[in-house]
Scaffold this active site. Sequence first.
Site, PDB file in Angstrom:
ATOM      1  N   ASP A  94       0.755  -1.238   0.131  1.00  0.00           N
ATOM      2  CA  ASP A  94      -0.072   0.015  -0.015  1.00  0.00           C
ATOM      3  C   ASP A  94       0.803   1.283  -0.122  1.00  0.00           C
ATOM      4  OD1 ASP A  94       0.867  -0.087   2.649  1.00  0.00           O
ATOM      5  OD2 ASP A  94      -0.991   1.086   3.255  1.00  0.00           O
ATOM      6  N   GLU A  95       2.007   1.219  -0.326  1.00  0.00           N
ATOM      7  CA  GLU A  95       3.022   2.560  -0.373  1.00  0.00           C
ATOM      8  C   GLU A  95       3.848   2.280  -1.680  1.00  0.00           C
ATOM      9  OE1 GLU A  95       4.108   5.010   3.346  1.00  0.00           O
ATOM     10  OE2 GLU A  95       4.382   2.890   3.498  1.00  0.00           O
TER      11      GLU A  95
END
Length: 487
Positions: A94-95
């Site tokens: 998620d990054e």
Amino acid sequence: MDAFYASAEQAAKPSLRGKAVVVGGLGPRGVVATASYEARRFGVHSAMPMGQARRLAPNAAYLVPRFGLYREVSEQVMGLLRQLSPLVEPLSLDEAFVDLEAGGVADDAASARAVGERLRADIRRVTGLTGSVGLAVSKMLAKIASEQAKPDGLVLIAPGTERALLGPMPVRVLPGVGPATGDHLRRAGITTVAEIAEAGEDELVRLLGKAHGGALYAMALARDERSVVAERDTKSVSVEDTYDVDIHDRVRVRMEVARLADRCVQRLRAAGHSGRTIVLKVRRFDFSTLTRSETLRGPTDDPAVVREAAARLLESVDTTGGVRLLGVGVSGLADFTQEDLFAQAHAVLQTESLAPGAEGEDAAMVPVDVAAGDGGPDAASGAGEAAGEPVVPAERRWPAGHDVRHAEYGPGWVQGSGLGRVTVRFETPDSVPGRVRTFRTDDPELEPSDPLPLVAVEGDGTDAGASEDGEAPGGEKTVPMTGGAAG
DNA sequence: TCTGGGGTCCTTCAACGT
DNA sequence: TCTGACGTTGAAGGACCC
């Protein structure tokens, strides 16, 4: 992405929107992976033991992670990022960092901000989830900006303002400062970034060592020259299991180590790798952790070889008292094996003639039980395997939060299970909150199913199934973006 | 009621080769 | 042949990150 796993679950399950949702391991030794912002209000946060979370937020929904779904969403987001620049460095599902300058999409603060806002809109449109964007001239600052931007925001750190911004912040905002280093610095009277800068490089190196001290001092001055690296080679592959109850039986420990070795090799092979160093990890009853490793003459991806090495390593470990975790890993990765080299040498010698039956030296084919069916993440056949069928508790066969389909009622998800019953809520990402029904766990009309897309695929009113995507692979995710703002 | 899983990087120490 | 300096590798542990 903001509270990624929990947000994805809320998007998938209308009845959970606006509610406290906690995703993580549900066993007696589980910890929180992600808590929704609603759950965070009760004090629940990542890495907290599940038991503690349940005490703080007894009415929250507790779900098992569904990495397949998260991976799909992640791919969508990463696809969106790659439309901005060839230099995208994922940090996790998620990054990611994006070098906007390299992509030629932004060359000053204003254009970077515009790109960031467009990205956030695209992420929401494609995934239905919110993402936050941090814009700055370096990875460290972009990361800090993205933390400040959460949830659902955008923060740009204007060039020239970095040191003034960082100065009053606690040392823990700097990457690489965790609990131990934070304590260390505090004992030396250093609690803010400005105090690191004041202390000077020599003092930092004296306190923390050359690499760490030097790097931290530079970061405190807002100096971070690290570039965005698109492709990172994997350095190691490992699997580990924490057991619900400590294992005391040495025979069982050996069995588990063999099983972990097989799983590790499966992953190794799936990634197209082999490796030279075999690592055994043991966490004992008192949480003390030790590792033992052995380096082979050449890389292997042979399960028998890894299993035997792990077993040898285990012989040097005292497990009386019980073990709570076992792990097997392989490092020193390569993309060929010792056996390949043998095979090559063999082939050269053979020229034309047919090889005789026995292949070089891969002597012992050890029988491995192929564990029919699922190689599911929760190995945990655990306790009672009576003769015949292994006993699988309902909460493992019907994990909380997983998708199911009922012949009569259609798609839904498991709200809970146990005592021979499974409770299902029938709703889909684009439906209204649905109703709950309870079934016997062996109800033939009920079966597990794949996650539905969070955002309905255009022109497809029905089934989740294999959406033959006519669409660009555009995916998306949220990222601290770096390099964007020209400075 | 304690503390997951999958990684990376750094440090220290010992052994070994040059 | 012995000794020291130095570099490399491997083993183990620790810290950190998501």
